[in-house]
Enzyme design. Sequence first.
Site, PDB file in Angstrom:
ATOM      1  N   CYS A  40       0.839  -1.195   0.000  1.00 38.20           N
ATOM      2  CA  CYS A  40       0.000   0.000   0.000  1.00 38.20           C
ATOM      3  C   CYS A  40       0.877   1.249   0.000  1.00 38.20           C
ATOM      4  CB  CYS A  40      -0.905   0.001   1.235  1.00 38.20           C
ATOM      5  SG  CYS A  40      -2.069   1.388   1.264  1.00 38.20           S
ATOM      6  N   ASP A  42       0.415   3.794   1.693  1.00 34.99           N
ATOM      7  CA  ASP A  42       0.365   4.403   3.032  1.00 34.99           C
ATOM      8  C   ASP A  42       1.773   4.705   3.567  1.00 34.99           C
ATOM      9  OD1 ASP A  42       0.142   4.627   5.963  1.00 34.99           O
ATOM     10  OD2 ASP A  42      -1.938   4.021   5.651  1.00 34.99           O
ATOM     11  N   ARG A  44       2.878   4.951   6.374  1.00 34.00           N
ATOM     12  CA  ARG A  44       3.270   4.230   7.597  1.00 34.00           C
ATOM     13  C   ARG A  44       3.739   2.806   7.318  1.00 34.00           C
ATOM     14  NH1 ARG A  44      -2.452   5.177  10.237  1.00 34.00           N
ATOM     15  NH2 ARG A  44      -2.919   4.596   8.092  1.00 34.00           N
ATOM     16  N   HIS A  96      -2.189  -4.053   4.987  1.00 37.16           N
ATOM     17  CA  HIS A  96      -2.019  -3.658   6.385  1.00 37.16           C
ATOM     18  C   HIS A  96      -3.375  -3.420   7.035  1.00 37.16           C
ATOM     19  CE1 HIS A  96      -2.701   0.801   5.907  1.00 37.16           C
ATOM     20  NE2 HIS A  96      -2.457   0.471   4.661  1.00 37.16           N
ATOM     21  N   CYS A  99      -6.256  -0.162   6.881  1.00 35.99           N
ATOM     22  CA  CYS A  99      -5.964   0.449   5.574  1.00 35.99           C
ATOM     23  C   CYS A  99      -7.066   1.441   5.191  1.00 35.99           C
ATOM     24  CB  CYS A  99      -5.838  -0.629   4.504  1.00 35.99           C
ATOM     25  SG  CYS A  99      -5.429   0.048   2.873  1.00 35.99           S
TER      26      CYS A  99
HETATM   27 CO    CO Z   1      -3.458   1.199   3.038  1.00 38.13          CO
END
Ligand code: CO
Length: 218
Positions: A40, A42, A44, A96, A99
Amino acid sequence: MLDHLKANNRAWSERKMSADSGFFRRLEAQQAPEYLWIGCSDSRVPANDIVGLDPGELFVHRNVANLAPPQDANYLSVLQFAVDVLKVKHIIVVGHYGCGGVKAAVDGQRRGLVDHWLHPIRELRQTHREELDAILDERSRLDRLCELNVIRQVRNVASDVFVHEAWSRGQKLSVHGWVYSLANGLVRDLDATVSGLDELDRLHNLPIRTVVGGPPGY
Ligand code: CO
């Protein structure tokens, strides 16, 4: 502009060089990663950091909600290069928990283009409606959808023509499904690994598991 980032970059380069003066010169000559990470976007979920790999050791493709759509030219180009040219030995789809992409797919709000991108996740929710509806806690339900999404993307990768061609010419290649916990920084193997054509069916028969009190990792 962005002077702190440039300063960070200089410090990073110096650290690498002082630990190993030939580091960048070797990488410049070639990359030979053994792994393709499909994760992803993302911020993080930083691919290399999570698995402790240096530049040159991990080939990375990231998009919103770690999708592997069989019509997406970007993902397919990465996949073909990784399999045919780099000859990676492992492809890891990494979702994750928590998400935002998975949540946005099913929360009923309109956001624009991304709603189209996330369409496969809405279909997935429909397919697994019964299992998901049995999970009363909303967060656990979304986290289960994150897991199901990873398994679905593993299936997409493992049923791709490029991957089939690699297997039929005897190339060693496994496709794995992992999910990462933002809460403790640990990945969990979803036991959805496929290493050959004959193993593809097992992904259709993975046992349905109801998450009780949140998945491990919380
Ligand atoms: Co995500």
